[in-house]
Design an enzyme around this catalytic site. Structure first.
Site, PDB file in Angstrom:
ATOM      1  N   ILE A 139       0.834  -1.203   0.000  1.00 24.18           N
ATOM      2  CA  ILE A 139       0.000   0.000   0.000  1.00 24.18           C
ATOM      3  C   ILE A 139       0.866   1.249   0.000  1.00 24.18           C
ATOM      4  O   ILE A 139       1.693   1.434   0.909  1.00 24.18           O
ATOM      5  CB  ILE A 139      -0.924   0.026   1.229  1.00 24.18           C
ATOM      6  CG1 ILE A 139      -1.740  -1.265   1.306  1.00 24.18           C
ATOM      7  CG2 ILE A 139      -1.851   1.228   1.185  1.00 24.18           C
ATOM      8  CD1 ILE A 139      -2.519  -1.407   2.597  1.00 24.18           C
ATOM      9  N   LYS A 208       5.333   1.166  13.024  1.00 28.26           N
ATOM     10  CA  LYS A 208       4.727   1.784  11.852  1.00 28.26           C
ATOM     11  C   LYS A 208       4.047   3.101  12.199  1.00 28.26           C
ATOM     12  O   LYS A 208       4.101   4.066  11.429  1.00 28.26           O
ATOM     13  CB  LYS A 208       3.743   0.804  11.216  1.00 28.26           C
ATOM     14  CG  LYS A 208       4.417  -0.458  10.677  1.00 28.26           C
ATOM     15  CD  LYS A 208       3.420  -1.524  10.272  1.00 28.26           C
ATOM     16  CE  LYS A 208       4.130  -2.762   9.737  1.00 28.26           C
ATOM     17  NZ  LYS A 208       3.189  -3.847   9.393  1.00 28.26           N
TER      18      LYS A 208
END
Length: 435
Positions: A139, A208
């Site tokens: 993504i 993340k």
């Protein structure tokens, strides 16, 4: 030989699932990659643990168990780091950058812990450091934040960034099975590691979140700045109760600007939360990932797709590799680290949240009034109450309006001390609403 046709030497460090796919794509798509870049990419070597073991589709002469020597070679112009972990990956990347070699990595733990040091090495030596694959596999999230939204102001980034936990919660929700059973099945299918701690305790998602917050808010955020809770305490009863409130449970990484008594701060947090079924993130199931970005002018943007896996992650790696190679051919540079805002990090206590609290209570008159009194004493407004069962199975479920996390947690602590509350069974936050 002209600059535009001079081969660009690539070293790949690590040949696991992602490394294997990177090498395959480099080989099979060589002609297309050359046309897109303006010069051929040439694989100079692959660092592996055991160079004596043959790898299908790769010349044994390219294999080496000495990554330091491979990085130092004069014919290597760019390094792809897919080893993982902190060391020796940090030392190898820093050596490459200091030698004038651009680096592409998928190493979220390393970037979350050492982005400042590595970004400085890249800037000092006028090379690129790219890490699109470190956050959400295939993504594209990093590039939209650093380039497409460079002229906008990002207010919030929230999403599902760990496929293992999303698979587990999705299966628990769909089948009614318990956490342990679904975790075992996830391991059998290859969705969970032999040691799933980094995933199920939220460490992977926290790394993340740190990367996303750093980029979105132009401030340096490390994994240690991120408040973290995992999914190991989630039960099938939690998911069953969530349905009664038209919600499901997801492990979310949330990064946002918040206003505090001391001014604007960054909140970066990871925890399982109730998400309303009408929210886009509620429909993201299985091992898929999704990230929603809310910007001042662009509004809400949604990025969805494969968050892990060899080929999807390799796609993101190759995208970075092409960008870095183009920059080398045409003497350009990618975006530099931007930390000009230097916003402070908010503690979880300062964050406005909503709570879902499930309690096992004594089945007698006045209990609801006593419980409500503890919430009111701390200015926490109740949005909904559900009473279930009777006798020894009496349960009380409370959903609150938004209040500071400190007030909410202090209320829960007080409930645990009440004689009429036998046990606080579950405490979850509720996200995705405006209440």
């Amino acid at each position: 030989m002209s600059e535009s046709s001079r081969p660009i030497g690539v070293a790949v460090l690590g040949m696991g699932n992602v490394g294997t796919e990177v090498v395959r794509i480099l080989t099979e798509n060589a002609a297309d990659l050359r046309a897109r870049i303006g010069a051929p990419l040439v694989l100079r070597g692959v660092a592996v643990r055991d160079a004596s073991r043959a790898r299908e589709g790769i010349d044994p002469a390219l294999l080496t168990d000495d990554p330091h020597r491979l990085v130092a070679r004069d014919d290597v112009d760019m390094v792809v780091e897919l080893i993982g972990g902190i060391e020796p990956a940090r030392a190898l990347i820093k050596t490459a950058l200091e030698s004038g070699k651009s680096v592409v990595t998928a190493n979220k733990a390393l970037i979350a812990a050492h982005s400042g040091e590595l970004a400085k090495a890249a800037e000092d030596n006028r090379v690129d450091l790219y890490f699109e694959a470190a956050v959400a596999g295939a993504i594209p999230v990093i590039r939209p934040l650093t380039q497409s939204l460079a002229g906008d102001s990002v207010n919030r980034v929230a999403g599902i960034v760990n496929g293992t936990t999303n698979y587990i919660l999705s299966e628990m929700d769909e089948t009614g099975a318990g956490y342990g059973k679904v975790l075992a099945e996830a391991g059998r299918l290859g969705y969970a590691e032999a040691d799933p701690t980094a995933d199920v305790e939220g460490y992977d998602a926290a790394s993340k979140a740190a990367i996303l917050a750093s980029i979105a808010f132009h401030s340096r955020v490390t994994a240690s700045d991120v408040y973290r809770e995992g999914i190991t305490k989630i039960t099938s009863k939690d998911l069953e109760a969530a349905k009664k409130f038209d919600c499901t449970v997801k492990l979310l990484a949330i990064c946002e600007r918040i206003q505090t008594a001391d001014g604007e701060k960054i909140s970066a947090r990871v925890y399982p939360a109730l998400v309303p079924l009408e929210h886009p993130l509620a429909t993201v199931n299985g091992a898929f990932n999704a990230v929603a970005v809310e910007a001042e002018n662009a509004g809400r943007l949604m990025f969805y797709g494969q968050g892990a896996g060899g080929a999807p992650t390799a796609s993101a790696v190759l995208g970075d590799l092409v960008m870095a190679a183009r920059n080398r051919v045409y003497h350009g540079r990618g975006p530099l680290e931007s930390t000009y805002a230097s916003l402070p990090i908010a503690s979880i206590d300062e964050v406005p949240t909503r709570y879902y609290v499930s309690m096992k209570v004594a089945d007698k008159p006045g209990v609801l009034q006593q419980v409500a009194g503890e919430f009111a004493a701390r200015d926490v407004s109740i949005a909904a109450v559900r009473q279930e069962g009777a006798g020894t199975d009496a349960r009380l479920i409370v959903v609150t309006h938004r209040a500071s996390d400190r007030a909410q947690s202090e209320t829960v602590a007080a409930l645990e001390q009440m004689d009429s509350v036998i046990k606080v069974s579950s405490v979850l936050r509720l996200e995705g609403t405006n209440d």
